[in-house]
Design a protein around this motif. Structure first.
Motif, mmCIF file in Angstrom:
data_model
loop_
_atom_site.group_PDB
_atom_site.id
_atom_site.type_symbol
_atom_site.label_atom_id
_atom_site.label_comp_id
_atom_site.label_asym_id
_atom_site.label_seq_id
_atom_site.Cartn_x
_atom_site.Cartn_y
_atom_site.Cartn_z
ATOM 1 N N MET A 451 32.323 23.652 32.519
ATOM 2 C CA MET A 451 33.518 23.682 31.683
ATOM 3 C C MET A 451 34.676 22.934 32.346
ATOM 4 O O MET A 451 35.416 22.194 31.680
ATOM 5 N N PHE A 452 34.824 23.100 33.652
ATOM 6 C CA PHE A 452 35.925 22.391 34.317
ATOM 7 C C PHE A 452 35.552 20.952 34.617
ATOM 8 O O PHE A 452 36.442 20.097 34.746
ATOM 9 N N ARG A 453 34.293 20.644 34.696
ATOM 10 C CA ARG A 453 33.870 19.243 34.718
ATOM 11 C C ARG A 453 34.335 18.563 33.439
ATOM 12 O O ARG A 453 34.894 17.451 33.470
ATOM 13 N N ALA A 454 34.116 19.226 32.284
ATOM 14 C CA ALA A 454 34.567 18.671 31.006
ATOM 15 C C ALA A 454 36.086 18.558 30.958
ATOM 16 O O ALA A 454 36.639 17.547 30.494
ATOM 17 N N LEU A 455 36.772 19.576 31.431
ATOM 18 C CA LEU A 455 38.237 19.564 31.415
ATOM 19 C C LEU A 455 38.786 18.427 32.268
ATOM 20 O O LEU A 455 39.673 17.670 31.831
ATOM 21 N N PHE A 456 38.264 18.278 33.493
ATOM 22 C CA PHE A 456 38.777 17.256 34.404
ATOM 23 C C PHE A 456 38.448 15.851 33.904
ATOM 24 O O PHE A 456 39.291 14.944 33.976
ATOM 25 N N MET A 457 37.229 15.644 33.389
ATOM 26 C CA MET A 457 36.848 14.318 32.905
ATOM 27 C C MET A 457 37.649 13.927 31.662
ATOM 28 O O MET A 457 37.948 12.747 31.455
ATOM 29 N N ILE A 556 34.512 26.445 39.646
ATOM 30 C CA ILE A 556 35.702 25.642 39.362
ATOM 31 C C ILE A 556 36.069 24.784 40.565
ATOM 32 O O ILE A 556 36.402 23.604 40.439
ATOM 33 N N GLY A 557 35.977 25.383 41.759
ATOM 34 C CA GLY A 557 36.305 24.651 42.981
ATOM 35 C C GLY A 557 35.397 23.466 43.206
ATOM 36 O O GLY A 557 35.858 22.378 43.595
ATOM 37 N N LEU A 558 34.109 23.635 42.956
ATOM 38 C CA LEU A 558 33.173 22.528 43.125
ATOM 39 C C LEU A 558 33.490 21.407 42.135
ATOM 40 O O LEU A 558 33.466 20.217 42.504
ATOM 41 N N ALA A 559 33.790 21.765 40.887
ATOM 42 C CA ALA A 559 34.163 20.747 39.902
ATOM 43 C C ALA A 559 35.429 20.013 40.340
ATOM 44 O O ALA A 559 35.541 18.784 40.174
ATOM 45 N N TYR A 560 36.369 20.728 40.919
ATOM 46 C CA TYR A 560 37.618 20.118 41.401
ATOM 47 C C TYR A 560 37.332 19.133 42.525
ATOM 48 O O TYR A 560 37.870 18.017 42.546
ATOM 49 N N LEU A 561 36.466 19.530 43.462
ATOM 50 C CA LEU A 561 36.144 18.646 44.585
ATOM 51 C C LEU A 561 35.465 17.365 44.119
ATOM 52 O O LEU A 561 35.712 16.281 44.655
ATOM 53 N N ILE A 562 34.614 17.477 43.093
ATOM 54 C CA ILE A 562 33.856 16.309 42.643
ATOM 55 C C ILE A 562 34.699 15.404 41.749
ATOM 56 O O ILE A 562 34.723 14.177 41.922
ATOM 57 N N TYR A 563 35.430 15.978 40.802
ATOM 58 C CA TYR A 563 36.045 15.174 39.749
ATOM 59 C C TYR A 563 37.543 14.931 39.934
ATOM 60 O O TYR A 563 38.098 14.058 39.269
ATOM 61 N N ILE A 564 38.191 15.681 40.813
ATOM 62 C CA ILE A 564 39.614 15.443 41.087
ATOM 63 C C ILE A 564 39.799 14.880 42.494
ATOM 64 O O ILE A 564 40.376 13.810 42.678
ATOM 65 N N ARG A 565 39.303 15.592 43.478
ATOM 66 C CA ARG A 565 39.454 15.132 44.868
ATOM 67 C C ARG A 565 38.479 14.026 45.231
ATOM 68 O O ARG A 565 38.690 13.315 46.220
#
Length: 672
Positions: A451-457, A556-565
């Motif tokens: 879900m946060f992968r979708a949000l960040f992308m 959520i943290g893993l999605a943040y590390l991959i798609y934001i950081r």
């Protein structure tokens, strides 16, 4: 609430469908927008009556009983039409009418300018009426009628844009796959009729004493018979498994899950309605409706739990790799439906319905959010989105609320309902519950991640061109409108965001003594009025809540590390130095475990075409056709024999009469 008011919840959208189809479309062609207003008013009145039904059921401490009306009588069999207004019905009415109302309002903006505008609102009205009819049904035949009508409406709406070959294929796929499950449901009804008649007749006094009709098709009577031990274990198991087969098809459980992602070919508001409040939750409702029957059979309960757990994990894994935002949400729906089935299978009836209730709001919100970003970018492919947060703040923040809720973050609605399912699977676990608890926890991690992968992308980073950047799209920058959606689309999302935040805590408060006039656990207590359900009778399970929260935050943290950081380079994992380990796994998941190829390729061609179809063709040509030809031969040629005797010569007739008389005399003399 009177019986007529209850019927009105169903009849209002049905009349809207009839009025739009027979009056507005043929005679008011230039006033298409009236179609939307008619549908909205009809469902809005139904929503108000649905809220009243919840209050009436609460005040009456259980179901409201109205006499059934005789429909068809064949010998000793009498089919009736009636309403079963119990806590489950009342809750489902609020979900169906409430979400449908938001979808209809949103659709005015989303479908604006579409040449099929009136047809769309006619179909939506019929779809809503069908689901409400299913929920209100007092007997199994009534359920089955509306069950099939819901399937028909989904076919019409998925294939709404019938000029697109992909929409036509998706509609046919949904219709055919769900028919497989419906066949099992039909067999369960026939088996119950064949084996339950004598049981019900032998215990007629018990039904009469309990104030029930004692009809083999009456839902209350079937559940009463199950709780009273009238059914042998084998009968209960076979009927329950047949009913569950129908639920597997409609609720897209493994292995009949393949139709739901393709159903995204329909308009996005249709996807929101199908995934949040109508077709897919019909399967959950069906199992919940006959829950006492399932409880009798440990085999059926275990089968439901394992199927739900596998579905939750299986679908969540596919949501990790999809790029189409609607397909991510589609697999999310399948996974959440698996959560609900898992809960029903371990006896956690209350948490299952609670999660169905909360899920309806945040999933409808998420789908409407995906339609909003598509309205701006012209695409559903997240690889061509990005940076929409600053252009679409209302859509972003409502989508964020929906994502946090489905991930199970405190204190949003999804946290409370998912916590109860996980807590139920962890309390006093047997071997199966340990397995499904692990499945649920792993699926919860995946849910938060995708879900946060979708949000960040979609909303973060830089905008990547929208549909104009898609290869071979034929679109240009004029097809991209980086601005917030119109108010008629934003307003339903804002309204749905409110229950996505507060519904969990408000509808099942954990505070001792409740909140003001709202009693503690009133939602679960109302469900318990049917006296066969699991009720959470203890304060919040901090262990289960902590575990699920840690898992959700980790995702959520893993999605943040991959798609934001950008701390992890996914292309390296998939295509680079680790591809020999991860590449085949990624391909397996991205290709949806090759189920489409299996069903549409090997099974369709090898089994059906080369096997069943060829056998039927041989039987048709060599048995059916030859029987017809032989009958035709005798019909043609027997007439020729008779015509040769009809010469018109009196002498020939005299000879025939003489021969007949002599033959009769010989028979009389020889045999007396």
């Amino acid at each position: 609430m009177t019986e007529m008011m209850a019927w009105s919840i169903f009849l209002l959208p049905l009349f809207a469908f009839i009025f739009i189809s027979l009056v507005i479309r043929p005679f008011l062609n230039g006033y298409d927008r009236v179609s939307g207003y008619v549908a909205i008013v009809a469902v809005a009145i139904g929503f108000v009556l649905s809220i009243q039904s919840v209050l009436e059921v609460w005040n009456n401490h259980g179901k409201i009983v109205w006499p059934s009306h005789s429909w068809i009588t064949v010998g000793s069999l009498e089919l009736s039409v009636g309403i079963l207004m119990d806590p489950l019905t009342a809750i489902m009415l609020v979900v169906v009418s409430g979400v449908s109302l938001m979808v209809l309002i949103y659709s005015q903006g989303y479908m604006h300018g579409d040449p099929g505008y009136s047809r769309y609102f006619a179909y939506i009205s019929l779809f809503t009426a069908s689901m409400i009819g299913l929920v209100l049904a007092g007997n199994i035949i009534q359920i089955y009628f509306f069950w099939e009508l819901v399937g028909l409406c989904s076919y019409l709406l998925i294939g709404f844009w019938f000029h697109k070959p992909s929409a036509i294929a998706a509609a046919k796929k949904a219709f055919l796959v769900t028919r497989l499950g419906d066949f099992g449901f039909l067999l369960a009804i026939l088996y119950l009729f064949a084996n339950g008649g004598e049981i019900f007749a032998a215990n007629a006094s018990e039904f009469t004493g309990a104030g029930m009709s004692g009809s083999v098709f009456d839902i209350s009577s079937v559940n009463f018979a199950a709780k009273s031990g009238f059914f042998a274990g084998s009968i209960a198991t076979l009927v329950a498994l047949g009913i569950f087969a129908g639920a597997v098809g409609k609720s897209a459980q493994f292995p009949l899950h393949v139709w739901l992602p393709d159903a995204m070919e329909g308009p996005t508001p249709v996807s929101a309605l199908i995934h949040a409040a109508t077709m897919v939750v019909a399967g959950i409702f069906l199992v919940a409706r006959f829950f006492p029957l399932f409880e009798v059979s440990s085999t059926a309960m275990s089968f439901v739990a394992i199927t739900g757990g596998v579905t939750a994990l299986f679908a969540a894994s596919m949501g990790l790799v999809m790029y189409d935002i609607k397909r991510v949400l589609a697999y999310s729906t399948v996974s959440q439906l698996g959560f609900m089935m898992l809960a029903l299978g371990i006896g956690a009836y209350g948490p299952a319905i609670f999660h169905l209730f909360t899920h309806a709001f945040f999933k409808a919100l998420l789908f409407l959010g995906s339609g909003s970003v598509n309205h701006a970018t012209g695409t559903f492919d997240m690889r061509y989105m990005g940076g929409l947060k600053k252009h679409m703040p209302w859509t972003y923040y409502t989508f964020l609320i929906g994502s946090l809720s489905i991930a199970g973050i405190f204190p949003l609605a999804g946290f409370w309902s998912k916590d109860e399912i996980i807590a139920a699977s962890l309390h006093h676990p047997d071997a199966i519950q340990i397995v499904v608890a692990i499945m649920a926890l792993v699926a919860a991690f995946m849910t938060a991640f995708y879900m946060f992968r979708a949000l960040f992308m979609t909303f973060h980073g830089e905008f990547r061109g929208g549909i104009a950047a898609e290869p071979d799209s034929g679109a240009d920058s004029h097809d991209v409108h980086l601005e917030e959606s119109p108010a008629v689309m934003v307003l339903p999302m804002v309204i749905l965001a409110i229950p996505a935040i507060v519904a969990g805590f408000l509808f099942n408060p954990v505070i001792d003594g409740g909140i003001g006039s709202i009693p503690q656990y009133w939602f679960s207590k109302m469900l318990n009025m049917v006296d066969h359900v699991y009720v959470k009778g203890h304060p919040i399970d901090f262990f289960a809540a902590s575990i699920s929260s840690i898992i959700a935050v980790s995702g959520i943290g893993l999605a943040y590390l991959i798609y934001i950081r950008k701390s992890v380079n996914t292309s390296t994992i998939i295509d680079g130095e680790f591809s020999y380990m991860t590449g085949p796994v990624y391909k397996l998941i991205f290709r949806k475990y090759f189920f489409d190829e299996l069903y549409e390729g090997k099974i369709t061609i090898a089994l059906f075409y080369n096997g069943v179809a060829r056998l039927i063709d041989w039987c048709d040509r060599n048995i059916v056709d030859r029987i017809g030809n032989v009958i035709g031969f005798f019909g043609r040629n027997s007439g020729k024999v008779v015509t040769t005797l009809e010469t018109g010569q009196v002498q020939i007739y005299g000879v025939g009469m003489s021969v007949g008389i002599v033959s009769i005399l010989i028979v009389f003399v020889v045999w007396g």
